[in-house]
Design an enzyme around this catalytic site. Structure first.
Site, mmCIF file in Angstrom:
data_model
loop_
_atom_site.group_PDB
_atom_site.id
_atom_site.type_symbol
_atom_site.label_atom_id
_atom_site.label_comp_id
_atom_site.label_asym_id
_atom_site.label_seq_id
_atom_site.Cartn_x
_atom_site.Cartn_y
_atom_site.Cartn_z
ATOM 1 C CB CYS A 71 62.754 -26.168 56.433
ATOM 2 S SG CYS A 71 63.878 -27.582 56.244
ATOM 3 C CG HIS A 73 64.246 -26.188 52.126
ATOM 4 N ND1 HIS A 73 63.990 -25.701 53.387
ATOM 5 C CD2 HIS A 73 63.503 -25.425 51.263
ATOM 6 C CE1 HIS A 73 63.143 -24.685 53.301
ATOM 7 N NE2 HIS A 73 62.826 -24.508 52.030
ATOM 8 C CG ASP A 117 59.821 -22.570 52.183
ATOM 9 O OD1 ASP A 117 59.718 -22.941 53.366
ATOM 10 O OD2 ASP A 117 60.902 -22.567 51.559
#
Length: 305
Positions: free
Chosen positions: A82, A118, A133
């Site tokens: 991420c 994250h 995202d």
């Protein structure tokens, strides 16, 4: 804020298959949300969400330096987890003229929410903020999601997502509110909380701390597991219809509500070949040696029977 040059952006757009490179500025002026959506979809079909550098590497460290990320994604055809892919994507969007900031998220595990592990991007278009995202794997959103309480959307059929603005069970102050990203696998399934995030901008130093722990803690999912995932698009390259997933010792293809195990992996050469066959990722000899001795290494069990 740091960004990429026009030449780098042109190379990136070619890499993800965005044909109208010269028309980007026009598309941005006419319909920035359409442009953002198109680039996100193409990005997720070309740039994998993966943990390979934590296993197939001599050093097993992950850099968030933008030049390092560009070389990894565009020059080497790789992706990352991420913080890598979202940091890279944030720089791309900023270079194209989008207004955005990055913030941290807390992923919900089996026993509740974990700490900051994250990263997401918040893009503003016409005074509306959107969650963007590109680094949450199989349950991640595939398009920009407006920050609206109760907003439901489709990720990849039949999986649905929803945003709620609410408190979480870990809060001790009942007045606290965060955005919670939820998913259900179909209309009959229950909603499950995936992660939460706020609207406080995180700076590069915050992500350096997060990156260090997430990439090195023995209990980290990414440290424990070799994984690689990409979105599968329809024939017109417009809509996500499935996912290609390599996880530990298998390769699985998901289309709609069906899934198929394409290959079982028993030895390292099989996994290396699968990465090349299904994700167009070619590991060097040195990278292949990096996994030797790790718990994630695939060994021929028949030799130890």
């Amino acid at each position: 804020m740091a960004s990429y040059t026009d030449e780098q952006i042109s190379r990136y757009l070619r890499h993800i298959g965005y044909a109208q490179i010269e028309d980007v500025k026009r598309h941005f002026a006419e319909n920035p949300l359409w442009l953002l959506t198109t680039i996100q979809i193409l990005h997720m079909a070309r740039v994998p969400f993966e943990s390979l550098s934590l296993h197939y590497s001599k050093y097993r460290t992950l850099s968030l330096d933008l030049e390092d990320l560009f070389a990894k994604v565009v020059d080497r055809g790789r992706g990352g987890y991420c913080m890598e892919v979202n940091a890279f994507f944030a720089a791309v969007l900023r270079s194209l003229g989008f207004t955005l900031f990055s913030t941290g998220g807390r992923v919900r595990g089996e026993i509740g929410y974990k700490g900051w592990d994250h990263m997401v991007n918040i893009v503003t278009i016409n005074n509306q903020r959107y969650l963007v995202d590109v680094g949450f794997g199989t349950n991640g959103a595939t398009r920009p999601v407006p920050l609206r309480h109760g907003h439901e959307f489709l990720t990849v059929f039949p999986t649905q997502g929803m945003l709620e603005y609410c408190s979480i069970d870990a809060h001790t102050d009942p007045n606290q509110r965060v955005w919670v990203y939820l998913v259900r696998q179909n209309e009959e399934a229950p909603w499950q909380e995936m992660y939460c995030f706020g609207e406080l901008e995180f700076i590069s130093g915050d992500f350096e701390v997060m990156n260090m722990r997430t990439s090195s803690a023995p209990q980290s999912f990414f440290v424990q597991s070799v994984m690689c995932m990409q979105t599968i698009l329809d024939e017109e390259k417009r809509n996500p219809v499935g996912k290609m997933i390599l996880h530990r010792d298998y390769v699985k293809k998901q289309i709609g509500d069906g899934s198929e195990i394409l290959k079982r992996l028993e030895r390292e050469p099989q996994r290396v070949e699968a990465l090349k066959q299904y994700f167009d990722i070619v590991l060097t000899e040195e990278e292949q040696k990096g996994i030797r001795g790790l718990v994630s290494e695939l060994k021929d069990r028949s030799k130890h029977a």
